[in-house]
Design a protein around this motif. Structure first.
Motif, PDB file in Angstrom:
ATOM      1  N   TRP A 152      23.341-128.758 -74.250  1.00  0.00           N
ATOM      2  CA  TRP A 152      23.878-130.189 -74.039  1.00  0.00           C
ATOM      3  C   TRP A 152      23.597-131.112 -75.452  1.00  0.00           C
ATOM      4  CZ3 TRP A 152      27.044-133.755 -72.222  1.00  0.00           C
ATOM      5  CH2 TRP A 152      26.580-135.222 -72.278  1.00  0.00           C
ATOM      6  N   ASP A 153      22.386-130.751 -75.681  1.00  0.00           N
ATOM      7  CA  ASP A 153      21.699-131.260 -77.163  1.00  0.00           C
ATOM      8  C   ASP A 153      22.684-130.896 -78.401  1.00  0.00           C
ATOM      9  OD1 ASP A 153      19.818-132.732 -76.227  1.00  0.00           O
ATOM     10  OD2 ASP A 153      18.595-131.589 -76.154  1.00  0.00           O
ATOM     11  N   ALA A 157      26.080-132.124 -78.105  1.00  0.00           N
ATOM     12  CA  ALA A 157      26.265-133.647 -78.953  1.00  0.00           C
ATOM     13  C   ALA A 157      26.097-134.007 -79.985  1.00  0.00           C
ATOM     14  CB  ALA A 157      24.846-134.244 -77.768  1.00  0.00           C
ATOM     15  N   GLY A 179      29.257-132.932 -81.573  1.00  0.00           N
ATOM     16  CA  GLY A 179      30.115-133.925 -81.287  1.00  0.00           C
ATOM     17  C   GLY A 179      30.387-135.450 -82.738  1.00  0.00           C
ATOM     18  N   THR A 180      28.813-135.715 -82.566  1.00  0.00           N
ATOM     19  CA  THR A 180      28.435-137.125 -83.532  1.00  0.00           C
ATOM     20  C   THR A 180      28.753-136.751 -84.831  1.00  0.00           C
ATOM     21  OG1 THR A 180      26.645-137.403 -82.094  1.00  0.00           O
ATOM     22  CG2 THR A 180      26.434-137.998 -84.466  1.00  0.00           C
ATOM     23  N   PRO A 186      33.511-137.577 -73.310  1.00  0.00           N
ATOM     24  CA  PRO A 186      33.446-137.407 -71.292  1.00  0.00           C
ATOM     25  C   PRO A 186      34.649-137.593 -70.844  1.00  0.00           C
ATOM     26  CG  PRO A 186      31.681-139.175 -73.212  1.00  0.00           C
ATOM     27  CD  PRO A 186      32.827-138.980 -73.795  1.00  0.00           C
ATOM     28  N   SER A 231      31.455-143.743 -73.760  1.00  0.00           N
ATOM     29  CA  SER A 231      31.184-142.423 -74.575  1.00  0.00           C
ATOM     30  C   SER A 231      29.978-142.009 -75.144  1.00  0.00           C
ATOM     31  CB  SER A 231      32.217-142.028 -75.273  1.00  0.00           C
ATOM     32  OG  SER A 231      32.599-141.498 -77.037  1.00  0.00           O
ATOM     33  N   GLU A 232      29.299-143.552 -75.841  1.00  0.00           N
ATOM     34  CA  GLU A 232      28.170-142.942 -75.987  1.00  0.00           C
ATOM     35  C   GLU A 232      26.834-142.943 -75.305  1.00  0.00           C
ATOM     36  OE1 GLU A 232      27.177-144.330 -79.649  1.00  0.00           O
ATOM     37  OE2 GLU A 232      28.850-143.525 -79.052  1.00  0.00           O
ATOM     38  N   HIS A 268      27.207-140.779 -72.615  1.00  0.00           N
ATOM     39  CA  HIS A 268      27.098-139.271 -73.042  1.00  0.00           C
ATOM     40  C   HIS A 268      26.259-139.255 -74.081  1.00  0.00           C
ATOM     41  CE1 HIS A 268      27.956-138.564 -69.123  1.00  0.00           C
ATOM     42  NE2 HIS A 268      29.743-139.957 -68.996  1.00  0.00           N
ATOM     43  N   ARG A 269      26.518-139.795 -75.597  1.00  0.00           N
ATOM     44  CA  ARG A 269      26.008-139.172 -76.790  1.00  0.00           C
ATOM     45  C   ARG A 269      24.050-139.267 -77.175  1.00  0.00           C
ATOM     46  NH1 ARG A 269      25.054-141.223 -81.160  1.00  0.00           N
ATOM     47  NH2 ARG A 269      25.645-143.170 -81.653  1.00  0.00           N
ATOM     48  N   ARG A 282      21.992-139.744 -73.883  1.00  0.00           N
ATOM     49  CA  ARG A 282      21.711-140.060 -72.733  1.00  0.00           C
ATOM     50  C   ARG A 282      19.955-139.388 -73.094  1.00  0.00           C
ATOM     51  NH1 ARG A 282      24.987-136.675 -68.036  1.00  0.00           N
ATOM     52  NH2 ARG A 282      25.082-135.118 -69.161  1.00  0.00           N
TER      53      ARG A 282
END
Length: 318
Positions: free
Chosen positions: A90-91, A94, A97-98, A111, A283-284, A286-287, A289
């Motif tokens: 997950w990280d 993320a 994606g970032t 998401p 969106s933020e 999930h980024r 979380r």
């Protein structure tokens, strides 16, 4: 208008195809010297054209899956290392994606639906169409699972893959690669559904110190050029306003317009203020979380953690 990609992307697919890189790059409009550097920039249409030429040169309808299978993690440089040094799958997702803009401004991940056991995300190609776009989408999704399998040492497979592109004559290669019969074509959006248990898997290359160094490097790099629309600008301003309390009046003022005009422009784009605020917050969320619930609530502009919890329940039941 086209986004931009690093030449690392066409270099990866051309090398994976086994074709002679120089003439193929020339046909795609990519300078030969660009393939010999890690930081050369090309417009997104040239990357998509390279996919068309690779498929024609190899004469293999599943060329994107074949190259994803051959994908050696690290071939995409900083983008790959941001992923593999993260603590969990997950990280890693993320992080990529970032910092997507370290490799492309023509792609983004958002998401989608979430349940107790599954999580979905949508892959967007900002500009581009035709066969090159279809192959590039196949590779982005298949490559993500190839990298996840390498980074975790586990057989990470999706629950479902949905693609907007037309269905091929045979689905066997897709079923074999993704290890699921749930590969659908002609879908409304390009979407992947994963098991949350897979997202919690640790990455074999996790290194917190190196990850911090790489993030600092990613933030220090000059960004790839990006051509933005009015809606892109609005969403960026809306995201920036979250912590200070997002209001339509404040965002309209930053766009030098009135709230009513802003609402009309959003309607012309098929959306509303409420929908956009919810989309950006989701969106933020999930980024970010891993942060605590109270901290997340403040950063997303909610009055308290209970409001954020209610919003999260709403997102999960959509």
């Amino acid at each position: 208008m086209d986004g931009f990609d690093l030449a690392l992307l066409p270099r990866l697919i051309i090398s994976g195809s086994g074709l002679d890189p120089e003439p193929l790059a020339r046909q795609a409009g990519i300078p030969g010297r660009a393939l010999r550097t890690d930081h050369a920039r090309i417009t997104g249409d040239r990357y998509l054209r390279a996919w068309e030429l690779v498929e024609h040169g190899v004469d293999h309808r599943e060329i994107a899956l074949m190259i994803a299978e051959r994908y050696v993690v690290g071939a995409l440089g900083l983008y790959d290392y941001l992923f593999i040094t993260a603590p969990t799958l997950w990280d890693g997702m993320a992080a990529t994606g970032t910092y997507m803009n370290t490799i492309s401004t023509n792609w983004r991940f958002e998401p989608a639906e979430e349940t107790d056991r599954e999580f979905s995300f949508t892959v967007h190609l900002n500009t581009g169409e035709g066969r090159g776009a279809d192959l590039a989408m196949q590779f982005w999704i298949a490559g993500a699972f190839s990298r996840a399998r390498t980074a975790t040492g586990r057989p990470v497979n999706p629950v479902q893959v949905a693609l907007r592109q037309p269905a091929p004559r045979r689905h066997d290669a897709f079923h074999a690669f993704f290890q699921t019969d749930q590969v659908d074509f002609g879908a409304p959006a390009d979407t992947v559904t994963m098991r949350k248990s897979d997202l919690d898997l640790p990455l074999l290359g996790a290194d917190s110190l190196l990850a911090r160094i790489l993030r600092y490097q990613a933030e220090s790099l000059p960004p790839l050029p990006v051509r933005t629309t009015w809606l892109d600008q609005f969403r960026r301003l809306l995201r920036d306003s979250l912590m200070t309390g997002p209001t339509i009046a404040a965002v309209a003022a930053r766009l030098a317009t009135s709230p009513r005009t802003l609402q009309r422009r959003l309607a012309a784009h098929g959306t509303t203020w409420r929908e956009e605020l919810d989309r950006v917050r989701r969106s933020e969320y999930h980024r970010m979380r891993p942060a605590g619930l109270n901290s997340l609530a403040r950063r997303l502009g909610y009055s308290d953690a209970r409001s954020l919890s209610r919003a999260n329940r709403r997102w999960q039941t959509r």
